[in-house]
Design an enzyme around this catalytic site. Structure first.
Site, PDB file in Angstrom:
ATOM      1  N   HIS A  47       0.824  -1.207   0.000  1.00 38.16           N
ATOM      2  CA  HIS A  47       0.000   0.000   0.000  1.00 38.16           C
ATOM      3  C   HIS A  47       0.859   1.257   0.000  1.00 38.16           C
ATOM      4  O   HIS A  47       0.977   1.953   1.018  1.00 38.16           O
ATOM      5  CB  HIS A  47      -0.950  -0.017   1.206  1.00 38.16           C
ATOM      6  N   HIS A  80      -0.598  -8.631   0.920  1.00 39.08           N
ATOM      7  CA  HIS A  80      -1.666  -8.722   1.917  1.00 39.08           C
ATOM      8  C   HIS A  80      -2.382 -10.058   1.918  1.00 39.08           C
ATOM      9  O   HIS A  80      -3.191 -10.328   2.798  1.00 39.08           O
ATOM     10  CB  HIS A  80      -2.675  -7.593   1.700  1.00 39.08           C
ATOM     11  N   GLU A 132      -6.064  -7.531   3.675  1.00 35.67           N
ATOM     12  CA  GLU A 132      -5.563  -8.650   4.484  1.00 35.67           C
ATOM     13  C   GLU A 132      -6.715  -9.323   5.226  1.00 35.67           C
ATOM     14  O   GLU A 132      -6.789 -10.554   5.300  1.00 35.67           O
ATOM     15  CB  GLU A 132      -4.505  -8.147   5.486  1.00 35.67           C
ATOM     16  N   THR A 170      -2.235  -8.098  10.930  1.00 37.65           N
ATOM     17  CA  THR A 170      -0.814  -7.951  11.309  1.00 37.65           C
ATOM     18  C   THR A 170      -0.395  -6.514  11.591  1.00 37.65           C
ATOM     19  O   THR A 170       0.667  -6.283  12.160  1.00 37.65           O
ATOM     20  CB  THR A 170       0.090  -8.481  10.169  1.00 37.65           C
ATOM     21  N   CYS A 200       2.701  -8.004  13.559  1.00 33.29           N
ATOM     22  CA  CYS A 200       4.027  -8.473  13.164  1.00 33.29           C
ATOM     23  C   CYS A 200       5.137  -7.645  13.825  1.00 33.29           C
ATOM     24  O   CYS A 200       4.897  -6.557  14.353  1.00 33.29           O
ATOM     25  CB  CYS A 200       4.148  -8.448  11.649  1.00 33.29           C
ATOM     26  N   SER A 228      -2.423   2.711   3.732  1.00 35.48           N
ATOM     27  CA  SER A 228      -1.456   1.877   4.453  1.00 35.48           C
ATOM     28  C   SER A 228      -1.862   1.797   5.923  1.00 35.48           C
ATOM     29  O   SER A 228      -1.734   2.766   6.670  1.00 35.48           O
ATOM     30  CB  SER A 228      -0.054   2.482   4.327  1.00 35.48           C
ATOM     31  N   ASN A 230      -0.561   0.249   8.542  1.00 28.21           N
ATOM     32  CA  ASN A 230       0.438   0.475   9.602  1.00 28.21           C
ATOM     33  C   ASN A 230       0.874   1.936   9.666  1.00 28.21           C
ATOM     34  O   ASN A 230       1.192   2.442  10.733  1.00 28.21           O
ATOM     35  CB  ASN A 230       1.611  -0.511   9.463  1.00 28.21           C
TER      36      ASN A 230
HETATM   37 FE1  SF4 Z   1       4.692  -8.646   6.610  1.00 28.72          FE
HETATM   38 FE2  SF4 Z   1       4.435  -7.106   8.763  1.00 28.72          FE
HETATM   39 FE3  SF4 Z   1       5.561  -6.138   6.597  1.00 28.72          FE
HETATM   40 FE4  SF4 Z   1       2.926  -6.644   6.619  1.00 28.72          FE
HETATM   41  S1  SF4 Z   1       4.012  -5.100   7.833  1.00 28.72           S
HETATM   42  S2  SF4 Z   1       4.367  -7.128   4.979  1.00 28.72           S
HETATM   43  S3  SF4 Z   1       2.898  -8.491   7.912  1.00 28.72           S
HETATM   44  S4  SF4 Z   1       6.361  -7.843   7.866  1.00 28.72           S
END
Ligand code: SF4
Length: 311
Positions: A47, A80, A132, A170, A200, A228, A230
């Site tokens: 992303h 994902h 995901e 994750t 993760c 995104s 995260n």
């Molecule tokens: Fe893999 Fe974590 Fe990276 Fe996502 S953020 S691609 S789960 S290591």
């Protein structure tokens, strides 16, 4: 308005690409080099708008659904992950599939299958509509219930409270997920979960590093795209720490008014944002002192799938 220049940029470390993102990008690059154009990619490989634009310029064709891919063509599944239904569709169309699903997402899929097979209802903590989550839900749709937040944890019902497990996306916020889990554990004392956390290492490390930086910063900038997960979680985390924080795709998104009265800028990048964008942002901020706050080191690498590995 002239852009005010802060004194210091505090870089969070780790930041930027994780092992799963590096692997996914490498897979598309190898596929392009080895198989020629076009290589189709289902959904954004990761992303990030810059990563997608770069791979597009090199011949990758991004599609939303496999219906847009001609029979027999090469298609890469994004980091994902996909549901079994998508794999079946690819097989029906005789597509040459290269799977760039992050191994840490594959782990969650395996858990979903295992928990459902033992007869549990699976409570999947995650965000509705995220790719995901759609992939993980697809492993056992009749046995999986999505829990989005604390309110969802308070209201969810299961057929048998003695047979219930949880999984998580994750890329969730560690602190928010802990709150949701506390509610679920209180309501379902028999709740079982994965042996190791689904959030993760890369997500956890970037959140920890950002917390350290945010404590010292007047303003926090997070490089990443709006889809995104995260990266968005990092912005929210900084705001929960009481700091003004903004998500930027690149240096061009910085607004001069954000920097008024700011001496220290905390800077990080989500796991899908290229490292070069961090250098660009530092350069755009002017003649600043650059310091780094490192809270963890990362050495994880994932091997490439055999479909693109050279003999
Ligand atoms: Fe893999 Fe974590 Fe990276 Fe996502 S953020 S691609 S789960 S290591």
């Amino acid at each position: 308005m002239t852009t005010p220049v802060p004194e210091t940029v505090l870089l969070a470390a780790p930041r930027s690409f994780c092992a799963g993102v590096e692997r996914a990008i490498e897979i598309v690059e190898h596929a392009l080099a080895q198989r020629g154009h076009p290589v189709y990619v289902r959904k954004q490989i990761v992303h990030n708008a810059h990563v997608v634009a770069d791979l597009e310029s090199r011949g990758a064709v991004f599609v939303d659904e496999l219906a847009q891919v001609p029979a027999g063509a090469t298609v890469v599944f994004s980091a994902h992950g996909v549901s079994p239904a998508v794999r079946d569709e690819a097989s029906l169309k005789n597509l040459a599939v290269i799977d760039a699903t992050c191994p840490l997402v594959t782990k969650v899929h395996a858990e979903a299958r295992r928990f459902a097979a033992r007869g549990d209802t699976v409570l999947l903590i995650g965000h509705v509509g995220h790719e995901e989550v759609e992939g993980t839900l697809g492993e056992a749709p009749e046995r999986t219930i999505l829990v989005e937040d604390v309110a969802g944890a308070r209201s969810v019902t299961v057929p048998d409270p003695e047979r219930v497990s949880y999984l998580t996306q994750t890329t969730l916020a560690v602190d928010e997920t802990a709150e949701i889990l506390a509610v679920l554990r209180a309501r379902f004392p028999a709740l079982r979960g994965p042996a190791s956390a689904d959030i993760c290492y890369a997500t956890t490390n970037r959140q920890q590093a950002l917390s350290t930086v945010a404590a010292e910063a007047d303003l926090v900038l997070v490089i990443g795209s709006v889809n995104s997960s995260n990266s968005v979680r990092l912005v929210e985390l900084a705001r929960r720490a009481g700091r003004p924080a903004y998500l930027i795709d690149d240096a061009g998104d910085i607004r001069p008014e954000w920097l008024v009265g700011v001496r220290t800028v905390g800077l990080t990048a989500g796991a899908s944002a290229p490292p070069r964008l961090v250098d660009d942002v530092v350069a755009a901020l002017g003649p600043v002192t650059v310091l780094e706050r490192e809270t963890a080191t990362e050495s994880i690498r994932f091997t490439l799938p055999s479909a693109v590995r050279r003999p």
